[in-house]
Design an enzyme around this catalytic site. Structure first.
Site, PDB file in Angstrom:
ATOM      1  N   GLY A   1       1.183  11.570 -22.934  1.00 31.23           N
ATOM      2  CA  GLY A   1       0.488  10.395 -22.424  1.00 31.23           C
ATOM      3  C   GLY A   1      -1.019  10.519 -22.615  1.00 31.23           C
ATOM      4  O   GLY A   1      -1.510  11.071 -23.603  1.00 31.23           O
ATOM      5  N   SER A   2      -1.758  10.027 -21.644  1.00 35.64           N
ATOM      6  CA  SER A   2      -3.216   9.943 -21.789  1.00 35.64           C
ATOM      7  C   SER A   2      -3.916  11.295 -21.808  1.00 35.64           C
ATOM      8  O   SER A   2      -5.108  11.359 -22.144  1.00 35.64           O
ATOM      9  CB  SER A   2      -3.794   9.082 -20.661  1.00 35.64           C
ATOM     10  OG  SER A   2      -3.412   7.731 -20.837  1.00 35.64           O
ATOM     11  N   THR A   3      -3.239  12.373 -21.440  1.00 36.96           N
ATOM     12  CA  THR A   3      -3.871  13.689 -21.573  1.00 36.96           C
ATOM     13  C   THR A   3      -4.180  13.995 -23.040  1.00 36.96           C
ATOM     14  O   THR A   3      -5.033  14.836 -23.337  1.00 36.96           O
ATOM     15  CB  THR A   3      -2.985  14.794 -20.993  1.00 36.96           C
ATOM     16  OG1 THR A   3      -1.732  14.810 -21.687  1.00 36.96           O
ATOM     17  CG2 THR A   3      -2.729  14.565 -19.504  1.00 36.96           C
TER      18      THR A   3
END
Length: 626
Positions: A319-321
């Site tokens: 995801g956004s990591t």
């Protein structure tokens, strides 16, 4: 006168022997020959047995009387980094029997000899001591064999009691038994052994050849009926212990990580959770926790799925990591810097698919720092388009995606990152924001440790060293290092990640740790469908970050599987705060000079988590790719 007439004397013919006498002579000759031949055969056989084949018959005689039992060596201990025992070996009692003592036999002279003991009576005496039914024991006592185990690895006191009974045909051996004094603590990392002492799971399996000792031999001499020969041979070759293993795990940090993972799983109705804590400079794994877990002392009561170390074996979409890695690549290539301003539209269309931010924004000028702070999909995708597929893939692989980290842990996954030549139209934008790619939690933690370590990747390690017979620690080899991005790039990303936690529009406020500068990134990603193409309705919530920002020492990565609600900012960030707080206290890292105890840290973290949970319950469900 006439001369007297002389009589002519005939020579006497020899008297021929009678026919019966001749036959008798021939028989005597043949019998003598046969006897001579038999005598020669007997003498030859005696010479062969007494002189030629003597060693073989001696060995056969010994094998009929002797019983050789292999005694495994004491397995090496496993310690945490401070010397606390996580796995050790104790002497247990093993009960065995010689079934020949419980069945009748016949002597060479044909005499019938009754059994030395009654199987059922012996079984009734042993059953309450060894925890098995008398019927089962009686069946084993009457097996057609010379040696059978009746029960293994019982308490030492049980062995003493059985020995005091003096049961015919029954004996007691001292046998090593693997025990785990910390119970389930780090159970999935340490693993366990089988009944015969062989490593079956975790580090017990990975370092089995190092931990296992040299077996010894016990030779017992028994009569044909199975009874001990009082004057018989009883030889013991002692076993030698294995090498001790010292891990990088910190028992205190591991405990907090396991408890936090269990709490968040219960609180948010999740399927499970994992936490990894890394030391930035060395790559040492201070904690590696997964829930559901198990106690290796009672592994038979646990589901086998709880045995695996999910932090290294299971993968998920980051995801956004992932955005921090994409942005770092763009900075390293000289395309942007932290203060660069980009004109971002409300959305961007790639290969017919429309991408927007979780909360759509009007067209505006954003700095690169704001793109990171607000976790902008649109801004990150525009940077990925500037990079192109080949350069983005190269940097992601350099950060460790698509290959195992090198811990050597059994079953470690390499994750999933397709070669750029196999990407389709939407692969570039989706991979840039953490979709269509899979990582393990230790991979994600290691990627952020690279950013925290000024752009130098260090191979994570779980083993700190070994301890031999001299009692001295032999350190493991120095970890392998390689530069991924420049110091300047890493420092820019560090500062931007700090705004995610401390900035006005940051998504990671709940990851803050009082008294410390913290940097990190939230992630919320849908799980791929298990039985169809596309995605399911379940999510994975993540948070990964490091502290202190001015001199990063520790990285904590958190993954929660299928929580409700599913936002990384609500579910995973508070777990990060709790574990990071405890880890900083345990490692005596106190940049503000305050005397912060481990108990204080844990209490403050629990209060922050409760506050986050109350806020989460008030939020409406909705997509938030943050």
């Amino acid at each position: 006168m006439t001369e007297p007439r002389r009589l002519a004397l005939r020579p006497r013919r020899p008297i021929a022997p009678r026919s019966g006498a001749r036959t008798m002579v021939h028989r005597l000759r043949w019998m003598l020959g046969v006897y001579l031949l038999v005598a020669l055969l007997v003498v030859g056989q005696l010479i062969r047995i007494q002189l030629v084949d003597t060693p073989g018959y001696a060995d056969l005689s010994a094998s009929q009387r002797a019983r050789i039992i292999e005694l495994p060596g004491d397995r090496g201990r496993i310690y945490d980094r401070e010397g606390d025992v996580l796995a050790t070996t104790v002497q247990a009692a093993t009960i065995y029997a010689d079934p020949r003592a419980f069945r009748p036999r016949q002597t060479p002279e044909g005499l019938q000899v009754p059994p030395a003991a009654d199987a059922m009576q012996t079984a009734n005496q042993l059953a309450p001591l060894v925890g098995r039914s008398a019927e089962d024991l009686a069946e084993r006592l009457t097996t057609d064999a010379h040696f059978v185990y009746l029960a293994r690895q019982l308490d030492h006191e049980v062995g003493v009691t059985v020995r005091e009974l003096g049961l015919e045909g029954v004996g007691v051996l001292a046998e090593p038994k693997r025990v785990y004094p910390a119970g389930g603590l780090a159970g999935q990392v340490v693993g366990f052994t089988g009944i015969d002492g062989e490593g079956l799971q975790g580090l017990e399996a990975r370092y089995d050849d190092l931990l296992v000792g040299t077996p010894g031999l016990l030779t017992l001499e028994r009569a044909p009926g199975g009874l001990d020969i009082a004057s018989g041979t009883r030889e013991l070759i002692p076993s030698e212990p294995g090498t001790d293993l010292v891990l990088t795990l910190d028992r205190e940090v591991q405990y907090v990580a396991e408890r936090a993972a269990a709490d968040v799983t219960e609180e948010f109705g999740a399927e499970g959770a994992s936490v990894v804590v890394l030391e930035v400079a060395t790559g040492d794994v201070l904690a590696m926790a997964s829930v559901p877990s198990f106690d290796p002392n009672q592994r038979g009561d646990a589901d086998a799925s709880t045995w695996r170390n999910r932090a290294v074996t299971d993968v998920f979409e980051p995801g956004s990591t992932q955005k921090a890695l994409t942005i770092a690549a763009a900075i390293e290539e000289g395309l942007v810097h932290e203060d660069s301003v980009m004109r971002l539209p409300t959305g961007i269309t790639v290969a017919g698919k429309r991408f927007t931010d979780a909360t759509p924004q009007p067209e505006a000028d954003w700095t690169l720092t704001e793109i990171m702070e607000r976790s902008s999909n649109v801004g990150t995708i525009e940077l990925a388009q500037r990079l192109g597929p080949e350069r983005l893939e190269a940097y992601l692989r350099s950060f460790g995606e698509g290959s195992s980290t090198g811990t050597g842990f059994p079953g470690e996954s390499a994750g999933l990152l397709m070669p750029s030549e196999d990407w389709w139209g939407t692969s570039l934008p989706t991979i840039a924001i953490g979709q269509g790619v899979a990582v393990s939690l230790v991979q994600l933690a290691n990627a952020y440790a690279t950013l925290a370590n000024d752009g130098v990747a260090v191979v994570p390690r779980i083993v700190r060293g070994t301890v031999g017979d001299d009692g001295r620690l032999t350190p493991a080899a120095d970890p392998v290092e390689r530069r991924v991005v420049s110091v300047d790039t890493a420092e820019q990303v560090q500062r931007m990640l700090e705004t995610v936690v401390s900035g006005e529009h940051g998504t990671g406020h709940r990851a803050a740790v009082e008294g410390y500068q913290v940097a990190g990134k939230t992630g919320t990603a849908r799980k791929p469908s298990a039985d169809a193409r596309g995605y399911s309705g379940e999510y994975v919530a993540t948070f990964v970050g490091f502290a202190p920002v001015d001199d990063p020492a520790l990285v904590v990565a958190v993954m929660v599987d299928e929580p409700r609600p599913f936002y990384g900012s609500i579910v995973a960030a508070p777990v990060f705060s709790e574990v990071m707080r405890a880890a900083l206290a345990s490692r005596r890292i106190q940049p503000d000079g305050s005397a912060l105890t481990l108990d204080d840290s844990m209490l403050a973290a629990r209060e922050a988590q409760r506050a986050a949970a109350e806020e989460a319950s008030a939020q409406a469900a909705g997509p938030e790719h943050r």
